[in-house]
Enzyme design. Structure first.
Site, PDB file in Angstrom:
ATOM      1  N   GLY A   1     -38.422 -71.197  19.462  1.00 24.33           N
ATOM      2  CA  GLY A   1     -37.440 -71.142  20.551  1.00 24.33           C
ATOM      3  C   GLY A   1     -37.632 -72.316  21.509  1.00 24.33           C
TER       4      GLY A   1
ATOM      5  CG  ASP B   1     -47.985 -66.411  18.135  1.00 21.41           C
ATOM      6  OD1 ASP B   1     -47.545 -65.744  17.203  1.00 21.41           O
ATOM      7  OD2 ASP B   1     -49.181 -66.477  18.457  1.00 21.41           O
TER       8      ASP B   1
ATOM      9  CB  THR C   1     -43.171 -70.243  24.387  1.00 23.45           C
ATOM     10  OG1 THR C   1     -42.593 -68.941  24.560  1.00 23.45           O
ATOM     11  CG2 THR C   1     -44.655 -70.135  24.707  1.00 23.45           C
TER      12      THR C   1
ATOM     13  NE  ARG D   1     -41.678 -64.402  20.282  1.00 25.04           N
ATOM     14  CZ  ARG D   1     -40.749 -64.689  19.375  1.00 25.04           C
ATOM     15  NH1 ARG D   1     -40.518 -63.856  18.399  1.00 25.04           N
ATOM     16  NH2 ARG D   1     -40.074 -65.805  19.429  1.00 25.04           N
TER      17      ARG D   1
ATOM     18  NE  ARG E   1     -36.831 -68.049  16.704  1.00 26.06           N
ATOM     19  CZ  ARG E   1     -37.636 -68.140  17.773  1.00 26.06           C
ATOM     20  NH1 ARG E   1     -38.891 -68.468  17.624  1.00 26.06           N
ATOM     21  NH2 ARG E   1     -37.164 -67.897  18.981  1.00 26.06           N
ATOM     22  CB  CYS E   2     -39.230 -73.590   9.268  1.00 25.57           C
ATOM     23  SG  CYS E   2     -39.423 -74.133   7.579  1.00 25.57           S
TER      24      CYS E   2
ATOM     25  NE  ARG F   1     -35.013 -70.163  23.578  1.00 25.63           N
ATOM     26  CZ  ARG F   1     -34.722 -69.447  22.507  1.00 25.63           C
ATOM     27  NH1 ARG F   1     -35.094 -68.174  22.442  1.00 25.63           N
ATOM     28  NH2 ARG F   1     -34.103 -69.981  21.492  1.00 25.63           N
TER      29      ARG F   1
ATOM     30  CG  ASP G   1     -41.704 -65.619  24.990  1.00 28.54           C
ATOM     31  OD1 ASP G   1     -40.664 -65.466  25.662  1.00 28.54           O
ATOM     32  OD2 ASP G   1     -41.712 -65.689  23.746  1.00 28.54           O
TER      33      ASP G   1
ATOM     34  CG  HIS H   1     -29.803 -51.378  46.903  1.00 26.17           C
ATOM     35  ND1 HIS H   1     -29.647 -51.143  48.246  1.00 26.17           N
ATOM     36  CD2 HIS H   1     -30.792 -52.290  46.791  1.00 26.17           C
ATOM     37  CE1 HIS H   1     -30.501 -51.891  48.916  1.00 26.17           C
ATOM     38  NE2 HIS H   1     -31.208 -52.584  48.059  1.00 26.17           N
TER      39      HIS H   1
ATOM     40  CG  ASP I   1     -46.084 -65.484  23.924  1.00 21.96           C
ATOM     41  OD1 ASP I   1     -46.124 -66.719  24.061  1.00 21.96           O
ATOM     42  OD2 ASP I   1     -45.448 -64.927  23.004  1.00 21.96           O
TER      43      ASP I   1
END
Ligand code: F6P
Length: 319
Positions: A11, A103, A125, A171, A72-73, A252, A127, A215, A129
């Site tokens: 990503g 990752d 990334t 993620r 993404r492969c 992103r 994320d 709210h 992470d």
């Protein structure tokens, strides 16, 4: 080493371009040639590779996305794909590779390193992470995008006495939700790192309402469940109506923050320094403001540390 390659994979994240620029310019500064590999590992397998000059990375530090494109492969998960990649690298005279990604991208870089090809990973990334680094490139920008959205949604939540569920990416990690929830003053933050209790959320919402607060903002990390699933549960279990906003891929995109540009520049340069010393098999990270390198294995053996004290604070401040 005379020539290195650089690719972005997985990503995209804001700041990837700043990292590419740093790799290219740092390499050229040290008389290394650089090749750009387009469309990530897929492009590597297919030999989609071109030499880059200083001017090729001009006017990109401020741009989101990645000039080298990303993918993404699945083929690269197999040894056959990895060997084809190494063949292409050798064909183009490339002796070391910088992989900018998350990752999954690091797994590819580790595989290449295990085949004896020097690879260095730069964490790109939103994320946040990746184990072993306090921050990843793109996290700060995504965080600011989410906060901007929360602020806007809050205007409507307040004006119409509504409760909103805001679903954010990440993620399996809760960093984006936690930081955005705390900075956006969310009443409830749900992260995958903490078991989820619907009764507790309902109780918090009801307590707020009893106090006259009509709210509220609930931030849910996608790793917990979708915003719509949570909406359904709150309705079924506690008869609480909510609106859902799924922020999606706006998280992103966009121009990277100053913080992401600086981090990307430092990390990209560090990756080149490692390759100049013939050091591969390493991930670049930042810990306590120090840019450093550590073994890829540390990334996969560990888990990214979730900031429990910040999470506790967010609960204390949203009573
Ligand atoms: O890893 C970045 C990320 O945006 C995650 O937060 C999200 O789960 C995933 O990628 C979405 O991937 P894609 O854009 O391929 O659907």
């Amino acid at each position: 080493m005379k020539k290195i390659g650089v690719l972005t994979s997985g990503g995209d994240s804001p700041g990837m371009n700043a990292a590419i620029r740093a790799v290219v310019r740092k390499a050229i500064y040290h008389d290394l040639q650089v090749a750009g590999i387009y469309h990530g590992y897929q492009g590597l397998i297919e030999g989609n590779i071109q030499d880059l000059a200083i001017g090729d990375v001009g006017d990109i530090i401020q741009r989101g996305g990645t000039k080298l494109y990303s993918a993404r492969c699945l083929d690269f998960k197999e040894e056959a794909g990895q060997l084809k990649g190494i063949e292409q690298l050798k064909k183009h005279g490339i002796e070391g590779l910088v992989v900018i990604g998350g990752d999954g991208s690091y797994r590819g870089a580790l595989a290449l390193s295990n085949h004896g090809f020097p690879c260095v990973g730069v964490p790109g990334t939103i994320d946040n992470d990746i184990s072993g680094t306090d921050y990843t490139i793109g996290f700060d920008t995504a965080l600011n995008t989410v906060i901007d959205s929360i602020d806007k949604i809050r205007d409507t939540a307040t004006s119409h006495d509504r409760s909103f569920i805001i679903e954010v990416m990440g993620r399996d990690a809760g960093d984006l939700a936690l930081w955005a929830g705390l900075a956006g003053g969310a009443e409830t933050i749900l992260v995958p790192e903490d078991p989820f209790d619907i009764d507790d959320i309902a109780m918090r919402l009801k307590r707020g309402r009893d106090r006259g607060k009509k709210h509220s903002i609930i931030v849910v990390a996608e790793g917990v469940m979708t915003g719509h699933e949570l909406q359904q549960k709150l309705m079924e279990k506690a008869d609480i109506p909510t609106h859902v906003s799924v922020l999606g891929h706006i998280q992103r995109g966009g121009s990277p923050t100053a913080r992401d540009r600086v981090l990307a520049s430092q990390m990209g340069a560090k990756a080149v320094e490692l390759l100049l010393q013939d050091i591969g098999g390493k991930a670049v990270g930042i810990r306590n403001r120090e840019i450093l390198a550590y073994d890829f294995n540390e990334v996969f053996d560990g888990t990214h540390e979730f900031d429990e004290s910040m999470y506790k604070l967010s609960k204390e401040l949203s009573i």
